[in-house]
Scaffold this active site. Structure first.
Site, mmCIF file in Angstrom:
data_model
loop_
_atom_site.group_PDB
_atom_site.id
_atom_site.type_symbol
_atom_site.label_atom_id
_atom_site.label_comp_id
_atom_site.label_asym_id
_atom_site.label_seq_id
_atom_site.Cartn_x
_atom_site.Cartn_y
_atom_site.Cartn_z
ATOM 1 C CG ASP A 199 18.050 -44.445 -4.577
ATOM 2 O OD1 ASP A 199 17.471 -45.465 -4.186
ATOM 3 O OD2 ASP A 199 18.756 -43.747 -3.835
ATOM 4 C CG ASN B 136 27.356 -37.292 1.107
ATOM 5 O OD1 ASN B 136 26.214 -37.726 1.272
ATOM 6 N ND2 ASN B 136 28.040 -37.476 -0.005
ATOM 7 C CD GLU C 267 26.496 -38.532 -3.646
ATOM 8 O OE1 GLU C 267 26.527 -38.055 -2.497
ATOM 9 O OE2 GLU C 267 26.880 -39.681 -3.911
HETATM 10 C C1 GLP Z 1 22.220 -45.088 -0.187
HETATM 11 C C2 GLP Z 1 20.808 -44.817 -0.694
HETATM 12 C C3 GLP Z 1 20.105 -43.788 0.128
HETATM 13 C C4 GLP Z 1 20.256 -44.118 1.595
HETATM 14 C C5 GLP Z 1 21.700 -44.078 1.986
HETATM 15 C C6 GLP Z 1 21.936 -44.402 3.444
HETATM 16 O O1 GLP Z 1 23.180 -44.283 -0.762
HETATM 17 N N1 GLP Z 1 20.769 -44.407 -2.058
HETATM 18 O O2 GLP Z 1 18.752 -43.732 -0.249
HETATM 19 O O3 GLP Z 1 19.522 -43.216 2.374
HETATM 20 O O4 GLP Z 1 22.396 -45.028 1.198
HETATM 21 O O5 GLP Z 1 21.979 -45.783 3.627
HETATM 22 P P1 GLP Z 1 21.931 -46.511 4.991
HETATM 23 O O6 GLP Z 1 20.520 -46.464 5.447
HETATM 24 O O7 GLP Z 1 22.364 -47.914 4.689
HETATM 25 O O8 GLP Z 1 22.857 -45.804 5.904
#
Ligand code: GLP
Length: 241
Positions: free
Chosen positions: A67, A135, A142
């Site tokens: 993403d 979430n 989402e």
């Molecule tokens: C973002 C990314 C996700 C990721 C999530 C969790 O929203 N788009 O791909 O898995 O955050 O992030 P973190 O690993 O910092 O908790």
């Protein structure tokens, strides 16, 4: 779904990076699906060490990221393109032409999404790395996203923007939209490795491991895949048992 439980973040990172290292040793031409966020950083650090020790090379590896934010340039320090260079690509022998991070070109959002999905269908990712949002989001899919969804432009929830604001000066700077592989794109990978560490992931881990499959919790789609490894630490298991 294979669950590997480790003591802490470092052990999780090692367990997960070893999966990538061993696969890369066997097939140096692999196609990797990569993720951003804080969870994969330890994995990337280990892979850089493995590269420096001469155990693996990225020379023939192709990568596809999950993403990217919409509305910030690739040069922006919070862009996922920048993150990947900073945390992995600049430190290994990857050919930058083999690096793919989705990008929503202004005025061409639909075409940008379609092109990314078409390419993913053509190449077929060998191992997809995933983090998980509090979430249950994977990539930026989402809750309520259809499991058939392909690459698309998503409006980020307030919860996700709030979670990600720690990387920005304030919530107002956090983009409101992102381009993300859809759940269907993610599920096409031959193998999926999800890492979840820390107490703030405990709720998500509990729900994931409950086995319930629902679009209310996007990561639950992974129960429909036949080769998923979930790497979790003790803190993330706080609500289990
Ligand atoms: C973002 C990314 C996700 C990721 C999530 C969790 O929203 N788009 O791909 O898995 O955050 O992030 P973190 O690993 O910092 O908790």
């Amino acid at each position: 779904m294979l669950v590997i439980r480790c003591k802490n973040y470092d052990e999780c990172s090692k367990a997960a990076s070893d999966i990538f290292k061993n696969a890369l040793k066997e097939n140096p031409n692999m196609i990797l699906g990569l993720a951003t966020g804080s969870s994969p950083i330890g994995i990337y650090q280990n892979l850089i060490k493995d590269y420096e020790n001469g155990e693996i090379s990225f020379k023939n590896v192709r990568t596809y990221n999950l993403d990217e934010y919409v509305g910030i340039t690739r040069e922006h320090p919070q862009s996922y393109y920048y993150f990947m260079n900073d945390n992995l690509f600049n430190h290994v022998d990857i050919n930058k032409e083999n690096v793919h991070v989705p990008f929503a070109y202004e005025g061409k959002y639909e075409e940008s999404c379609k092109a990314y999905t078409e390419e993913l269908k053509k190449v077929s990712v060998d191992i997809q790395l995933l983090g998980i949002g509090a979430n249950g989001h994977i990539g930026f899919n989402e809750p309520k996203t259809s499991f058939d969804q392909e690459t698309f432009i998503v409006t980020l929830t307030e919860k996700t923007r709030e979670d990600n604001k720690r990387f920005f000066n304030s919530i107002d700077e956090v983009p409101t939209h992102a381009i993300t592989m859809g759940i269907a794109d993610i599920m096409r990978a031959k193998k999926i490795v999800l890492i979840a560490c820390g107490e703030n992931k405990a709720e998500a881990v509990k729900r994931l491991l409950s086995g319930e499959i629902t679009t209310d919790f996007p990561a639950s789609a992974l129960h429909n895949h036949n080769d998923v490894v979930v790497v979790i630490d003790d803190a993330a298991c706080k609500l289990l048992d």
